[in-house]
Scaffold this motif. Structure first.
Motif, PDB file in Angstrom:
ATOM      1  N   ARG A 112      26.468  24.206  47.151  1.00 46.83           N
ATOM      2  CA  ARG A 112      26.624  22.863  46.578  1.00 46.83           C
ATOM      3  C   ARG A 112      27.669  22.862  45.464  1.00 46.83           C
ATOM      4  O   ARG A 112      28.365  21.860  45.258  1.00 46.83           O
ATOM      5  N   LEU A 113      27.785  23.969  44.746  1.00 48.86           N
ATOM      6  CA  LEU A 113      28.839  24.069  43.735  1.00 48.86           C
ATOM      7  C   LEU A 113      30.224  24.056  44.384  1.00 48.86           C
ATOM      8  O   LEU A 113      31.162  23.439  43.864  1.00 48.86           O
ATOM      9  N   ILE A 114      30.363  24.744  45.501  1.00 46.17           N
ATOM     10  CA  ILE A 114      31.644  24.749  46.217  1.00 46.17           C
ATOM     11  C   ILE A 114      32.005  23.330  46.641  1.00 46.17           C
ATOM     12  O   ILE A 114      33.152  22.889  46.496  1.00 46.17           O
ATOM     13  N   ALA A 115      31.012  22.585  47.147  1.00 46.19           N
ATOM     14  CA  ALA A 115      31.264  21.199  47.555  1.00 46.19           C
ATOM     15  C   ALA A 115      31.698  20.346  46.368  1.00 46.19           C
ATOM     16  O   ALA A 115      32.619  19.525  46.474  1.00 46.19           O
ATOM     17  N   ALA A 116      31.052  20.540  45.217  1.00 44.64           N
ATOM     18  CA  ALA A 116      31.410  19.762  44.024  1.00 44.64           C
ATOM     19  C   ALA A 116      32.803  20.127  43.524  1.00 44.64           C
ATOM     20  O   ALA A 116      33.585  19.241  43.126  1.00 44.64           O
ATOM     21  N   ARG A 117      33.137  21.413  43.549  1.00 46.19           N
ATOM     22  CA  ARG A 117      34.474  21.834  43.095  1.00 46.19           C
ATOM     23  C   ARG A 117      35.552  21.305  44.035  1.00 46.19           C
ATOM     24  O   ARG A 117      36.658  20.948  43.599  1.00 46.19           O
ATOM     25  N   ARG A 118      35.259  21.231  45.326  1.00 48.41           N
ATOM     26  CA  ARG A 118      36.219  20.653  46.280  1.00 48.41           C
ATOM     27  C   ARG A 118      36.467  19.180  45.949  1.00 48.41           C
ATOM     28  O   ARG A 118      37.615  18.706  45.966  1.00 48.41           O
ATOM     29  N   LEU A 119      35.400  18.447  45.638  1.00 49.43           N
ATOM     30  CA  LEU A 119      35.549  17.036  45.274  1.00 49.43           C
ATOM     31  C   LEU A 119      36.388  16.881  44.006  1.00 49.43           C
ATOM     32  O   LEU A 119      37.186  15.940  43.886  1.00 49.43           O
ATOM     33  N   ASP A 126      33.644  10.595  40.891  1.00 51.25           N
ATOM     34  CA  ASP A 126      32.309   9.996  40.948  1.00 51.25           C
ATOM     35  C   ASP A 126      31.408  10.775  41.900  1.00 51.25           C
ATOM     36  O   ASP A 126      30.233  11.013  41.602  1.00 51.25           O
ATOM     37  N   GLU A 127      31.956  11.170  43.054  1.00 47.76           N
ATOM     38  CA  GLU A 127      31.169  11.942  44.010  1.00 47.76           C
ATOM     39  C   GLU A 127      30.852  13.323  43.450  1.00 47.76           C
ATOM     40  O   GLU A 127      29.746  13.850  43.652  1.00 47.76           O
ATOM     41  N   ALA A 128      31.811  13.928  42.747  1.00 49.09           N
ATOM     42  CA  ALA A 128      31.564  15.236  42.133  1.00 49.09           C
ATOM     43  C   ALA A 128      30.461  15.140  41.079  1.00 49.09           C
ATOM     44  O   ALA A 128      29.591  16.015  40.986  1.00 49.09           O
ATOM     45  N   ALA A 129      30.481  14.075  40.282  1.00 53.41           N
ATOM     46  CA  ALA A 129      29.445  13.894  39.260  1.00 53.41           C
ATOM     47  C   ALA A 129      28.072  13.744  39.901  1.00 53.41           C
ATOM     48  O   ALA A 129      27.075  14.305  39.423  1.00 53.41           O
ATOM     49  N   ALA A 130      28.005  12.977  41.005  1.00 55.48           N
ATOM     50  CA  ALA A 130      26.729  12.804  41.696  1.00 55.48           C
ATOM     51  C   ALA A 130      26.235  14.133  42.267  1.00 55.48           C
ATOM     52  O   ALA A 130      25.032  14.436  42.215  1.00 55.48           O
ATOM     53  N   ALA A 131      27.157  14.942  42.807  1.00 52.91           N
ATOM     54  CA  ALA A 131      26.769  16.237  43.362  1.00 52.91           C
ATOM     55  C   ALA A 131      26.259  17.177  42.268  1.00 52.91           C
ATOM     56  O   ALA A 131      25.261  17.877  42.456  1.00 52.91           O
ATOM     57  N   LEU A 132      26.912  17.179  41.124  1.00 54.00           N
ATOM     58  CA  LEU A 132      26.488  18.053  40.025  1.00 54.00           C
ATOM     59  C   LEU A 132      25.151  17.598  39.439  1.00 54.00           C
ATOM     60  O   LEU A 132      24.350  18.429  38.989  1.00 54.00           O
ATOM     61  N   ALA A 133      24.906  16.294  39.433  1.00 56.30           N
ATOM     62  CA  ALA A 133      23.660  15.787  38.867  1.00 56.30           C
ATOM     63  C   ALA A 133      22.442  16.252  39.659  1.00 56.30           C
ATOM     64  O   ALA A 133      21.327  16.302  39.121  1.00 56.30           O
ATOM     65  N   LEU A 155      34.701  18.491  34.943  1.00 55.04           N
ATOM     66  CA  LEU A 155      34.466  17.072  35.206  1.00 55.04           C
ATOM     67  C   LEU A 155      34.530  16.270  33.904  1.00 55.04           C
ATOM     68  O   LEU A 155      35.147  15.200  33.856  1.00 55.04           O
ATOM     69  N   ALA A 156      33.911  16.784  32.842  1.00 60.07           N
ATOM     70  CA  ALA A 156      33.940  16.083  31.558  1.00 60.07           C
ATOM     71  C   ALA A 156      35.354  15.991  31.004  1.00 60.07           C
ATOM     72  O   ALA A 156      35.755  14.960  30.456  1.00 60.07           O
ATOM     73  N   LEU A 157      36.142  17.051  31.169  1.00 60.93           N
ATOM     74  CA  LEU A 157      37.529  17.023  30.690  1.00 60.93           C
ATOM     75  C   LEU A 157      38.351  16.010  31.460  1.00 60.93           C
ATOM     76  O   LEU A 157      39.195  15.313  30.886  1.00 60.93           O
TER      77      LEU A 157
END
Length: 406
Positions: A112-119, A126-133, A155-157
Motif C-alpha cells: 500500500r505504501l508503494i501504491a501511495a508513493r506512485r500516486l 488527494d488519492e495519495a492522502a486517502a491511501a496514507l490515511a 505529501l505534506a511538503l
C-alpha cells in the motif's frame, strides 16, 4: 524454509544485499530467485531484479499465493524505482489484499505504501492522502514505519504544510535510527535538509529574495497579493484565481506585479506577452482587450489603471504585491525537477506525471539534451532519461500538482 534462505532474508532485512547474495547466488528455486531479485534491486540492478522476481512469481505453485503476492509487491517496488508508472495498480492492490488475508501485515503495508508513493509521483495528491490515511503502522518493523513517515512528509511538503512535514520527518528519523539501515538514514537526512534550502524566489522591482518552504507558506497565507509562477495563478489569503490555462493573462499579471509599485510600459508589456519587438495597432488593441479581461478577473483583489505610458496594478487595501517565482525558470522546469531526483525516467512515465503527451515530453527532452541539462541511456523502449541533481535548492514547488488548494 531452509537455513540459507532464512539467513539470506535476514541479511536483506538488515540492508546487507551482498551478504544475502552470497548465500543464494547459485540457486534457482523460487524462494532463492525472489531473494536474489530483492538483493539485485538493493544493489541498483533493477532490470535484472525484475526478471528474477518475475521468474520467482511464476515458479511458485497455485497453493503458494502468499509467496506470489510477496513477489508482486517486490516487483512493484522495483518498477517504482525504475519510474515505470504505466502499469495497472490492480495487481498490486490484489497482492496487498492477499497478504492482509494471510496476516502478513508488514508486506501488505509495503504494497500500500508503494501504491501511495506512485500516486505522489503522478501528482494525484488527494488519492495519495486517502491511501496514507488508511495505513496503520503500529507494531510494524521500524524500516517500514520510516518509509511511511517519509511518504507522509512528502505529501505534506507538496501541500506546503511545513509543520506537519517536520513532525513526520522527526518520526521518520526516529524509526530509521531504530532500523539502523544506512540508506534509509541518508534518505531521511536528505529530506530534512530540503526544508532549509531555498524553494522559490520573491521578485520585486529592486531585486529578488530566496525563500525557504516555510517562508513560502507564510507568504501564501498572508494578505499580500501573490502572483504565483509555481502554480500559475494569483491570490491573496484564501482567494485564488487560477491562470494555468490562460497564459496571456498570467504573463500580464506577472509583468504588472514585477513593475509594482510603478507602472509597466505598454511596449514592454506587448514584448513580454505577445513576443514581438515591432508592435503595431493590432497588438495595442489586443493588449487593451487582455487588460480588460484581467481587470474583471482580479476586481475583488486589485484594480488596473491606465497611465500615460502603460498600466499600473493597484491592490485593494494596504496589501503588498509579491511575485513568487520557482528556483529555476523555463517551460521545462517541472520536467527538470522530476529528472533531478536521480532516478532514470522513461518518456511515458514523464508524460504520465506531467499530464502531457509523450510527443511533447520528447520535444522538451530533445531541447534539454542539446543544452546539456539531461542525458539518455539505452535505446528504443529501454531508453531512460537522467539529469544531474539540482544542488542548493529544493524543487518541491516545481513537481506536478504541487500546492493543491483545499
Amino acid at each position: 524454509m531452509d537455513s540459507l534462505i532464512t539467513a539470506s532474508a535476514r541479511a536483506l532485512a538488515a540492508g546487507d544485499a551482498l551478504g544475502a547474495l552470497k548465500r543464494v547466488a547459485l540457486r534457482d528455486d523460487p524462494p532463492a530467485l525472489a531473494l536474489r531479485g530483492i538483493a539485485m534491486a538493493q544493489l541498483g540492478e533493477h532490470p535484472r531484479a525484475r526478471e528474477l522476481l518475475w521468474r520467482a512469481a511464476r515458479g511458485f505453485g497455485a497453493h503458494e499465493e502468499l509467496a506470489r503476492a510477496r513477489c508482486v509487491v517486490a516487483e512493484a517496488e522495483v518498477a517504482l524505482a525504475m519510474r515505470d508508472l504505466g502499469g495497472s495498480p490492480r495487481s498490486l492492490a490484489a497482492a496487498s489484499a492477499t497478504l492482509e488475508a494471510h496476516a502478513d501485515r508488514a508486506n501488505a503495508l509495503q504494497g500500500r505504501l508503494i501504491a501511495a508513493r506512485r500516486l505522489l509521483l503522478l501528482g494525484r495528491l488527494d488519492e495519495a492522502a486517502a491511501a496514507l490515511a488508511r495505513l496503520d503502522t503500529h507494531g510494524l518493523p521500524p524500516s517500514l514505519v520510516a518509509v511511511a513517515e517519509l511518504t507522509t512528509a512528502e505529501l505534506a511538503l507538496r501541500a506546503l504544510r511545513v509543520g506537519e512535514a517536520r513532525m513526520a520527518l522527526a518520526r521518520a528519523h526516529a524509526a530509521a535510527d531504530r532500523a539502523q539501515v544506512p540508506a534509509l538514514l541518508a534518505e531521511v537526512a536528505e529530506a530534512r535538509a530540503a526544508l532549509d534550502r531555498p524553494a522559490a524566489r520573491r521578485l520585486a522591482a529592486d531585486g529578488e529574495q530566496a525563500l525557504r518552504l516555510d517562508e513560502v507558506s507564510a507568504l501564501l497565507a498572508s494578505d499580500a497579493l501573490v502572483i504565483d509562477a509555481c502554480r500559475r495563478g494569483l491570490g491573496a489569503g484564501a482567494a485564488w484565481r487560477p491562470l494555468a490555462r490562460r497564459p496571456v493573462l498570467f504573463a500580464l499579471a506577472r509583468a504588472l506585479a514585477e513593475a509594482w509599485p510603478g507602472a509597466a510600459d505598454r511596449e514592454a508589456l506587448i514584448a513580454c506577452v505577445f513576443r514581438t519587438r515591432r508592435p503595431d495597432e493590432t497588438h495595442r488593441a489586443r493588449l487593451r482587450v487582455e487588460i480588460g479581461r484581467l481587470r474583471a478577473l482580479v476586481k475583488t483583489l486589485a484594480t488596473i489603471e491606465a497611465t500615460e505610458r502603460g498600466f499600473i496594478l493597484k491592490p485593494i487595501g494596504e496589501r503588498d504585491v509579491a511575485v513568487l517565482a520557482p528556483p529555476i525558470d523555463g517551460d521545462q522546469a517541472s520536467l527538470v525537477a522530476l529528472l533531478s531526483d536521480g532516478a532514470a525516467w522513461s518518456t511515458s512515465a514523464l508524460a504520465l506525471a506531467l499530464g502531457a503527451s509523450q510527443r511533447t515530453v520528447q520535444r522538451a527532452l530533445a531541447e534539454l539534451e542539446v543544452d546539456g541539462r539531461v542525458r539518455s541511456i539505452g535505446r528504443a523502449r529501454a531508453q531512460r532519461w537522467l539529469a544531474p541533481p539540482l544542488a542548493g535548492f529544493t524543487t518541491i514547488l516545481l513537481l506536478p500538482a504541487a500546492l493543491p488548494i483545499g
